[in-house]
Design a protein around this motif. Structure first.
Motif, PDB file in Angstrom:
ATOM      1  N   LEU A  37     -20.102 -33.267 -31.203  1.00 42.81           N
ATOM      2  CA  LEU A  37     -18.794 -33.868 -30.951  1.00 42.81           C
ATOM      3  C   LEU A  37     -18.344 -34.698 -32.155  1.00 42.81           C
ATOM      4  N   PRO A  38     -17.042 -34.709 -32.428  1.00 47.31           N
ATOM      5  CA  PRO A  38     -16.519 -35.600 -33.483  1.00 47.31           C
ATOM      6  C   PRO A  38     -16.796 -37.057 -33.132  1.00 47.31           C
ATOM      7  N   SER A  39     -17.022 -37.869 -34.139  1.00 50.47           N
ATOM      8  CA  SER A  39     -17.361 -39.280 -33.896  1.00 50.47           C
ATOM      9  C   SER A  39     -16.250 -40.022 -33.165  1.00 50.47           C
ATOM     10  N   ALA A  40     -15.006 -39.581 -33.309  1.00 51.71           N
ATOM     11  CA  ALA A  40     -13.887 -40.285 -32.665  1.00 51.71           C
ATOM     12  C   ALA A  40     -13.950 -40.191 -31.148  1.00 51.71           C
ATOM     13  N   ILE A  41     -14.470 -39.080 -30.623  1.00 49.53           N
ATOM     14  CA  ILE A  41     -14.525 -38.913 -29.167  1.00 49.53           C
ATOM     15  C   ILE A  41     -15.960 -38.967 -28.655  1.00 49.53           C
ATOM     16  N   HIS A  42     -16.851 -39.447 -29.501  1.00 48.13           N
ATOM     17  CA  HIS A  42     -18.240 -39.587 -29.073  1.00 48.13           C
ATOM     18  C   HIS A  42     -18.325 -40.667 -27.993  1.00 48.13           C
ATOM     19  N   PRO A  43     -19.083 -40.421 -26.898  1.00 49.32           N
ATOM     20  CA  PRO A  43     -19.183 -41.415 -25.821  1.00 49.32           C
ATOM     21  C   PRO A  43     -19.639 -42.788 -26.306  1.00 49.32           C
ATOM     22  N   LYS A  44     -20.528 -42.823 -27.317  1.00 51.32           N
ATOM     23  CA  LYS A  44     -20.979 -44.116 -27.823  1.00 51.32           C
ATOM     24  C   LYS A  44     -19.840 -44.861 -28.491  1.00 51.32           C
ATOM     25  N   THR A  45     -18.940 -44.126 -29.151  1.00 53.01           N
ATOM     26  CA  THR A  45     -17.786 -44.764 -29.796  1.00 53.01           C
ATOM     27  C   THR A  45     -16.792 -45.256 -28.757  1.00 53.01           C
ATOM     28  N   LEU A  46     -16.567 -44.472 -27.714  1.00 52.90           N
ATOM     29  CA  LEU A  46     -15.594 -44.841 -26.693  1.00 52.90           C
ATOM     30  C   LEU A  46     -16.098 -45.965 -25.793  1.00 52.90           C
ATOM     31  N   LEU A  47     -17.386 -45.933 -25.451  1.00 50.44           N
ATOM     32  CA  LEU A  47     -17.935 -46.917 -24.513  1.00 50.44           C
ATOM     33  C   LEU A  47     -18.540 -48.122 -25.215  1.00 50.44           C
ATOM     34  N   GLY A  48     -18.912 -47.950 -26.467  1.00 49.80           N
ATOM     35  CA  GLY A  48     -19.537 -49.048 -27.193  1.00 49.80           C
ATOM     36  C   GLY A  48     -21.046 -49.087 -27.052  1.00 49.80           C
ATOM     37  N   PHE A  49     -21.612 -48.201 -26.259  1.00 49.27           N
ATOM     38  CA  PHE A  49     -23.070 -48.147 -26.091  1.00 49.27           C
ATOM     39  C   PHE A  49     -23.450 -46.721 -25.703  1.00 49.27           C
ATOM     40  N   ALA A  50     -24.715 -46.400 -25.947  1.00 49.11           N
ATOM     41  CA  ALA A  50     -25.221 -45.059 -25.621  1.00 49.11           C
ATOM     42  C   ALA A  50     -25.505 -44.968 -24.135  1.00 49.11           C
ATOM     43  N   LEU A  51     -25.053 -43.903 -23.516  1.00 50.30           N
ATOM     44  CA  LEU A  51     -25.253 -43.695 -22.088  1.00 50.30           C
ATOM     45  C   LEU A  51     -26.140 -42.471 -21.898  1.00 50.30           C
ATOM     46  N   PRO A  52     -27.396 -42.678 -21.485  1.00 51.45           N
ATOM     47  CA  PRO A  52     -28.308 -41.529 -21.323  1.00 51.45           C
ATOM     48  C   PRO A  52     -27.777 -40.550 -20.274  1.00 51.45           C
ATOM     49  N   GLY A  53     -27.923 -39.270 -20.568  1.00 49.55           N
ATOM     50  CA  GLY A  53     -27.528 -38.243 -19.610  1.00 49.55           C
ATOM     51  C   GLY A  53     -26.144 -37.684 -19.831  1.00 49.55           C
ATOM     52  N   VAL A  54     -25.343 -38.306 -20.712  1.00 50.35           N
ATOM     53  CA  VAL A  54     -23.993 -37.801 -20.950  1.00 50.35           C
ATOM     54  C   VAL A  54     -24.051 -36.399 -21.557  1.00 50.35           C
ATOM     55  N   GLY A  55     -24.982 -36.203 -22.487  1.00 49.52           N
ATOM     56  CA  GLY A  55     -25.116 -34.884 -23.093  1.00 49.52           C
ATOM     57  C   GLY A  55     -25.490 -33.822 -22.079  1.00 49.52           C
ATOM     58  N   ALA A  56     -26.345 -34.192 -21.127  1.00 47.14           N
ATOM     59  CA  ALA A  56     -26.730 -33.243 -20.082  1.00 47.14           C
ATOM     60  C   ALA A  56     -25.536 -32.880 -19.213  1.00 47.14           C
ATOM     61  N   LEU A  57     -24.725 -33.891 -18.859  1.00 46.81           N
ATOM     62  CA  LEU A  57     -23.545 -33.630 -18.026  1.00 46.81           C
ATOM     63  C   LEU A  57     -22.529 -32.773 -18.773  1.00 46.81           C
ATOM     64  N   LEU A  58     -22.326 -33.080 -20.057  1.00 43.96           N
ATOM     65  CA  LEU A  58     -21.375 -32.299 -20.842  1.00 43.96           C
ATOM     66  C   LEU A  58     -21.854 -30.857 -21.022  1.00 43.96           C
ATOM     67  N   THR A  59     -23.165 -30.687 -21.209  1.00 50.01           N
ATOM     68  CA  THR A  59     -23.711 -29.332 -21.354  1.00 50.01           C
ATOM     69  C   THR A  59     -23.522 -28.536 -20.072  1.00 50.01           C
ATOM     70  N   LEU A  60     -23.842 -29.162 -18.934  1.00 49.99           N
ATOM     71  CA  LEU A  60     -23.659 -28.484 -17.642  1.00 49.99           C
ATOM     72  C   LEU A  60     -22.188 -28.161 -17.396  1.00 49.99           C
ATOM     73  N   ALA A  61     -21.309 -29.105 -17.741  1.00 46.98           N
ATOM     74  CA  ALA A  61     -19.875 -28.869 -17.553  1.00 46.98           C
ATOM     75  C   ALA A  61     -19.393 -27.722 -18.445  1.00 46.98           C
ATOM     76  N   MET A  62     -19.903 -27.661 -19.672  1.00 50.95           N
ATOM     77  CA  MET A  62     -19.513 -26.590 -20.583  1.00 50.95           C
ATOM     78  C   MET A  62     -19.976 -25.229 -20.060  1.00 50.95           C
ATOM     79  N   ILE A  63     -21.218 -25.180 -19.530  1.00 49.19           N
ATOM     80  CA  ILE A  63     -21.743 -23.924 -18.985  1.00 49.19           C
ATOM     81  C   ILE A  63     -20.927 -23.478 -17.776  1.00 49.19           C
TER      82      ILE A  63
END
Length: 210
Positions: A37-63
């Motif tokens: 993902l581009p850094s501008a829309i990265h969840p860590k950039t938007l939320l200000g902290f890393a949220l575990p599991g976001v990548g898993a949710l995005l991967t499942l949503a993409m599939i």
């Protein structure tokens, strides 16, 4: 007494710890997809902290989204066009075709990759293991095998994703009265989780002619 309590505690904690470890490993692996993902829309950039599991949710949503789009007429045309494109690329075409054939066989909703659980002698006589029926030898193999043969997959334990492919005479295999899921659990647990006992099926003898 203390030994019994200790073993009881292990039986409770070991499955739980292994389950949590496997889930965390899967989530961490899928979270690596966030690097795409581009850094501008990265969840860590938007939320200000890393949220575990976001990548898993995005991967499942993409599939799921890919499957939804591929289910309609336009999506099927796009998938067909993409397959034809990859099959025209040297080196990539043979690898992609082989992987696609295996995935279509194993993951297709109407697929029947592992048809039955079998008992075979392997790797030597009087040594038995569980195998799965995958079909029958085809192509030129039929011209070199006399009699009726079956294709079987012999998984390793505790990781059944690796194993051996064998072609055996049908008379040398024994069909088991257990489901494929039960057989897989039995293999993964290294024989600890046994399927429920079933009565042995016998064929009634015919009455002798009077």
């Amino acid at each position: 007494m203390l030994k019994r309590y200790f073993l009881t505690g292990l039986l409770i904690w070991v499955p739980l710890v292994i389950t949590v470890w496997v889930l965390s490993l899967i989530i961490d692996t899928l979270d690596q997809s966030l690097r795409l993902l581009p850094s501008a829309i990265h969840p860590k950039t938007l939320l200000g902290f890393a949220l575990p599991g976001v990548g898993a949710l995005l991967t499942l949503a993409m599939i799921l989204l890919t499957g939804l789009l591929a289910a309609n007429f336009i999506g099927q045309k796009l998938v067909g066009w993409w397959d034809q494109l990859l099959l025209r690329i040297p080196v990539v075409n043979s690898l992609y075709k082989a992987i696609k054939q295996v995935s279509d066989t194993l993951l297709a909703p109407n697929g029947n990759a592992f048809r039955k659980a079998l008992l075979i002698e392997y790797p030597r006589r009087d040594a038995w293991t569980i195998a799965f029926l995958t079909g029958a030898p085809g192509g030129d193999l039929r011209n070199h095998l006399s009699g009726e043969y079956v294709s079987v997959y012999v998984p390793t334990t505790p990781n059944p994703t690796s194993g051996f492919f064998l072609m055996l005479p049908k008379s040398d295999v024994v069909e088991l009265d257990m489901s494929v899921d039960e057989a897989l659990k039995y293999i993964i647990s290294m024989g600890v989780v046994a399927p429920p006992p079933r009565p042995y099926k016998t064929i009634p003898a015919k009455n002798p002619a009077s």
